[in-house]
Motif scaffolding. Structure first.
Motif, PDB file in Angstrom:
ATOM      1  N   SER A   1       0.818  -1.220   0.000  1.00  0.00           N
ATOM      2  CA  SER A   1       0.000   0.000   0.000  1.00  0.00           C
ATOM      3  C   SER A   1       0.846   1.262   0.000  1.00  0.00           C
ATOM      4  O   SER A   1       0.357   2.339  -0.370  1.00  0.00           O
TER       5      SER A   1
ATOM      6  N   ALA B   1      -9.146   8.208  -0.558  1.00  0.00           N
ATOM      7  CA  ALA B   1      -9.289   6.758  -0.511  1.00  0.00           C
ATOM      8  C   ALA B   1      -8.214   6.091   0.336  1.00  0.00           C
ATOM      9  O   ALA B   1      -8.377   4.955   0.744  1.00  0.00           O
ATOM     10  N   ARG B   2      -7.108   6.765   0.621  1.00  0.00           N
ATOM     11  CA  ARG B   2      -5.990   6.149   1.327  1.00  0.00           C
ATOM     12  C   ARG B   2      -5.830   6.729   2.724  1.00  0.00           C
ATOM     13  O   ARG B   2      -5.898   7.932   2.932  1.00  0.00           O
TER      14      ARG B   2
ATOM     15  N   SER C   1     -16.426  -6.020   2.897  1.00  0.00           N
ATOM     16  CA  SER C   1     -15.391  -5.292   2.140  1.00  0.00           C
ATOM     17  C   SER C   1     -14.252  -4.823   3.040  1.00  0.00           C
ATOM     18  O   SER C   1     -13.135  -4.580   2.563  1.00  0.00           O
TER      19      SER C   1
ATOM     20  N   ARG D   1      -8.266  -0.281  -1.839  1.00  0.00           N
ATOM     21  CA  ARG D   1      -9.466   0.517  -2.091  1.00  0.00           C
ATOM     22  C   ARG D   1      -9.971   1.124  -0.783  1.00  0.00           C
ATOM     23  O   ARG D   1      -9.658   0.637   0.305  1.00  0.00           O
ATOM     24  N   LYS D   2     -10.780   2.132  -0.928  1.00  0.00           N
ATOM     25  CA  LYS D   2     -11.302   2.836   0.242  1.00  0.00           C
ATOM     26  C   LYS D   2     -12.035   1.871   1.168  1.00  0.00           C
ATOM     27  O   LYS D   2     -12.905   1.121   0.736  1.00  0.00           O
TER      28      LYS D   2
ATOM     29  N   ASP E   1     -10.977  -0.809   2.641  1.00  0.00           N
ATOM     30  CA  ASP E   1     -10.607  -2.217   2.655  1.00  0.00           C
ATOM     31  C   ASP E   1      -9.717  -2.518   3.859  1.00  0.00           C
ATOM     32  O   ASP E   1      -9.466  -1.644   4.709  1.00  0.00           O
TER      33      ASP E   1
END
Length: 442
Positions: A120, A130-131, A398, A407-408, A410
């Motif tokens: 990541s 998103a991160r 998710s 992904r956002k 996760d």
């Protein structure tokens, strides 16, 4: 008698009063016309949002990642001299970042959290909303420091058991890593408190754990950690990487009837410590109506059978393994099979944000071993309640997905968010330590 004409002062007072009444009336009319036609006191209250919801999203956590030689991480993933294939792109320098090898399944994949966290931090750009964490190249700009040592994988690839002579390679890596960290001024200035070290396997970093007891550890549970080494106060509980495939198209018209098996378990029944309960449960539950209780290993064919079993079952049994947690819980979540958790000491990931009681059942060891009790409890659950829990499982699953790019919301982003939650306490400890003559004097 003729009436006296009103004085100028009286006329002015009356005129002023009329102007005041007109102004107040206009204000009331404006306010009423501006409000939504269907608004009521209760609906207005329902529209109120928490303060946090009205704040802009917090910026991602700034992480400096140590530039360790490949032997500490990705080199352990390859069983031959060929370079692993790139995983959906490259790192910030344009170098291929290796994919997790499909052949490295089972126990190696379950504890591969360290790999996904490192992956990541390979992405380009600032990350946007998103991160939860982004890599910075300047350590002075970092809020935390990531140590990319694959300690779980090192334990699994260096020796077949804990007495194997090859485990010396794992120990030497730990010794070399600590030498690198001790020489770092950033480790020295915080005593490692702001350093994030993955140790997801219960035996990861087993030789030198006491030397990193101040750091933020990423663990699966606290089953094999002394209280002075690891705790919820400073460390992060991360989910296992699920080994069954996620159930993507789980949309039957009647989900309750689409799962004919009441209770499912497939796994090893001979375990250590808390896991000894599995053998006792087998005697109580095996061959009972609606129950599939099977002894197996996590091989390729076994995983396929587990996938089918979980997807066709209403409830999935989750007794402790060698430690309070196991991968089976997260396999059940992504299969949308309501977990039945049996443990008196389990800790769960992201529990400050996720209420597991909304989609899981919990039993103590004593309750589970009471003949007939567990089965009676789940058989008495109304269909509507089960469907509600199944729906919530679908909504949260998710958060347990490991993927690259992330992904956002996760699993990796949830883990980094948990790390972010620890930073204020980390900074408090660092700042106090710099000025206290007697640590924790009270």
């Amino acid at each position: 008698m003729a009436m006296a004409a009103p004085s100028i002062r009286t006329v002015a007072s009356v005129f002023g009063l009329l102007l005041l009444v007109f102004a107040l009336s206009s204000t009331v009319i404006y306010l009423v016309s501006s409000a939504p036609a269907a608004a009521s006191p209760s609906s207005i209250l329902l529209n109120l949002r928490p303060f946090a919801a009205r704040c802009p999203p917090a910026p991602p956590l700034r992480i400096f990642m140590y530039d360790l030689p490949a032997r500490f991480h990705v080199a352990m993933m390859s069983t031959n001299s060929a370079a692993p294939a790139p995983a959906n792109g490259s790192d910030a320098e344009g170098q291929p970042f290796p994919a997790w090898p499909p052949s490295a399944g089972g126990i190696r994949r379950q504890h591969s959290v360290e790999y996904w966290m490192m992956a990541s931090l390979q992405l380009h750009g600032g990350g946007g909303g998103a991160r939860e964490a982004v890599r910075v190249r300047d350590p002075e700009a970092a809020e935390a420091f990531f140590v990319p040592f694959f300690s779980s994988l090192s334990f699994n690839v260096h020796g077949r058991n804990m007495t194997d002579p090859d485990t010396e390679d794992d120990r030497l890596l730990q010794v070399e890593l600590m030498d690198i960290l001790w020489k770092s001024k950033y480790w020295q200035r915080s005593a490692g408190r702001d350093h994030v070290i993955p140790m997801h396997h219960p035996n990861a970093f087993r030789f030198l754990r006491d030397m990193v007891n101040a750091s933020v550890l990423i663990v699966s549970d606290f089953g094999r950690y002394a209280k002075e080494l690891a705790s919820l106060k400073k460390d992060v509980v991360a989910p296992y990487v699920h080994v069954v495939d996620s159930f993507i198209n789980d949309d039957p018209s009647d989900p309750f009837e689409a799962r004919p098996t009441l209770l499912f378990f497939r796994g090893r029944t001979v375990r250590k410590d808390e896991g000894k309960i599995r053998k006792k449960l087998a005697k109580i539950l095996k061959d009972k109506d609606g129950v599939r209780f099977e002894d197996s290993l996590a091989t390729g064919d076994g995983i396929k059978t587990s996938t089918e079993g979980m997807r066709s079952s209403k409830f999935c049994l989750h007794p402790a393994g060698d430690t309070p947690s196991s991968c089976r819980l997260f396999d059940a979540i992504v299969s949308h099979c309501v977990p039945v958790i049996i443990s008196s000491r389990i800790e769960l990931p992201f529990e400050d944000e996720i209420d597991y009681s909304e989609f899981s059942l919990f039993f103590s060891v004593e309750e589970a071993l009471r003949p007939g009790y567990l089965l009676n409890q789940i058989r008495q659950m109304p269909k509507e309640k089960w469907v509600e829990m199944w729906s919530k499982l679908k909504n949260v699953s998710s958060h347990y997905e490991f993927q690259y790019p992330p992904r956002k919301g996760d699993a990796v982003n949830m883990i980094w968010r948990q790390v972010k939650h620890k930073i204020p306490a980390v900074n408090l400890a660092i700042h106090r330590n710099r000025r206290l003559k007697i640590p924790d004097w009270w």
